[in-house]
Design a protein around this motif. Structure first.
Motif, mmCIF file in Angstrom:
data_model
loop_
_atom_site.group_PDB
_atom_site.id
_atom_site.type_symbol
_atom_site.label_atom_id
_atom_site.label_comp_id
_atom_site.label_asym_id
_atom_site.label_seq_id
_atom_site.Cartn_x
_atom_site.Cartn_y
_atom_site.Cartn_z
ATOM 1 N N ASP A 152 0.809 -1.319 0.077
ATOM 2 C CA ASP A 152 0.113 0.033 -0.010
ATOM 3 C C ASP A 152 0.798 1.340 -0.037
ATOM 4 O O ASP A 152 0.328 2.317 -0.498
ATOM 5 N N ILE A 153 2.307 1.129 0.589
ATOM 6 C CA ILE A 153 2.976 2.607 0.737
ATOM 7 C C ILE A 153 4.410 1.955 0.155
ATOM 8 O O ILE A 153 4.936 0.747 0.782
ATOM 9 N N LEU A 154 4.818 2.679 -0.644
ATOM 10 C CA LEU A 154 6.410 2.560 -0.994
ATOM 11 C C LEU A 154 7.352 3.543 -0.771
ATOM 12 O O LEU A 154 6.961 4.684 -1.103
ATOM 13 N N PHE A 155 8.507 3.258 -0.362
ATOM 14 C CA PHE A 155 9.529 4.157 0.197
ATOM 15 C C PHE A 155 10.634 3.716 -0.783
ATOM 16 O O PHE A 155 11.104 2.542 -0.902
ATOM 17 N N ALA A 156 11.253 4.721 -1.394
ATOM 18 C CA ALA A 156 12.407 4.636 -2.211
ATOM 19 C C ALA A 156 13.126 5.720 -2.272
ATOM 20 O O ALA A 156 12.413 7.013 -2.369
ATOM 21 N N ASN A 157 14.485 5.603 -2.619
ATOM 22 C CA ASN A 157 15.146 7.145 -3.055
ATOM 23 C C ASN A 157 15.330 7.079 -4.651
ATOM 24 O O ASN A 157 14.609 6.334 -5.249
ATOM 25 N N GLU A 158 15.717 8.212 -5.169
ATOM 26 C CA GLU A 158 15.659 8.385 -6.725
ATOM 27 C C GLU A 158 16.375 7.351 -7.257
ATOM 28 O O GLU A 158 15.939 6.749 -8.342
#
Length: 327
Positions: A208-214
């Motif tokens: 449901d939620i995604l965290f990522a850097n560029e």
């Protein structure tokens, strides 16, 4: 089970942080700013060559849970340690800061994991990780009652490697959704994305939620431009919080896009844990009913505090910082 705001699942690791120069990295064949998995012998050799260090319980998801607890939300952690000295240190440390930790230690096998972090004068951190007992996490370590007591279950991409750990993640996702709860995933590192791109793309569709850097989101979709990555993740139909270092972050949900500035006036000391603490701020806001821009701002505040000193654990009062800046 009592209500939990966020339960994190990841590697239980003791961090060892030390200053080093570029020559040291070159001598030991280390790539600045990256994360490399090492074995027990390599860990012992590199540790012996490092200068004085600071040792503290760590691991990506554990750092995020520490930040969530520091912000006044209710956090729990699931991760595997060995019944050794470092395992006892990890358990005592994480419980002492208010994070619930009930995973039983392994009685045999590899020792408790550790991460040797070298911080160069430009504040870049180079991580060398011996996962140890952490990779021994199994589905049996996932208690559905704990998962369903949490508003959000947070999965650490670093642990997506051993088959038993993957099955533990899958069990947690199933339990969370069966209970009407949310699941969040951190891609953790471009190294992880390169190893598991196809599986991560499938997993992104389920969370449901995604965290990522560029760098991670570009690698996930194999594109060169950030805007192209935005379009790709939009098609995944998930809430995405994408960090861009000094450019701040972008929060995307369907047609809704919020650009969040990085905090100004921060002295950069060590980037260790910046992404972990961004996720902590975001999720602490999310589980307490903040708007998405406020969640992003809380993430930026927590990340800014993390990079202002050595180590990933908060040293300032995060609750006071957020109250002063957001109310």
């Amino acid at each position: 089970m009592h209500e939990i705001d966020v339960v994190g699942i990841g590697n239980a690791i003791v961090d060892v942080l030390s200053h080093a120069d570029d020559a040291f990295l070159d001598k030991h064949g280390l790539t600045k700013g990256g994360m490399m998995l090492i074995d027990d012998d390599q860990a012992r050799s590199l540790y012996a060559a490092m200068g004085p260090g600071v040792e503290i319980s760590g691991g990506s998801a554990a750092n995020t849970m520490a930040g969530i607890a520091a912000l006044g939300a209710r956090a729990a952690f699931i991760g595997k340690v060995r019944d050794d000295q470092l395992g006892e240190v990890f358990a005592h440390d994480i419980r002492s800061i208010g994070v619930s930790f009930m995973t039983p230690p392994a009685l045999e096998g590899a020792s408790t994991g550790r991460c040797l972090i070298l911080v160069t004068p430009d504040a870049q951190r180079t991580m060398n990780t011996f996962l140890g007992a952490g990779v021994g996490l199994t589905p049996e370590d996932i208690n559905p009652d704990v998962i369903q007591a949490a508003q959000v279950t947070y999965l650490e991409g670093y642990l997506w490697d051993p088959e038993n750990a993957k099955n533990a993640f899958r069990k947690a996702v199933e339990a969370a959704h069966a209970g009407g709860r949310k699941v969040a995933l951190s891609l953790s590192d471009s190294f992880c994305v390169d190893r598991h791109r196809d599986e991560f793309r499938e997993l992104v569709e389920q969370v449901d939620i995604l965290f990522a850097n560029e760098a991670e989101i570009l690698s996930l979709y194999q594109v060169d431009q950030f805007d192209a990555a935005l379009q790709a993740v939009r098609r995944a139909n998930t809430l995405a919080a994408l960090t861009r270092s000094e450019k701040g972050s972008v929060i995307l949900q369907g047609d809704e896009v919020h650009v969040i500035d990085a905090e100004a006036g921060v002295t950069l000391v060590d980037t260790t844990g910046a992404g972990d603490l961004y996720a902590a701020g975001f999720l602490a806001g999310y589980t307490t009913g903040r708007t998405l821009p406020e969640c992003g701002r809380m993430g930026s505040i927590a990340a800014a505090e993390a990079i202002s000193h050595m180590g990933a654990r908060p040293q300032a009062d995060l609750k006071a910082l957020v109250a002063a800046k957001l109310g």
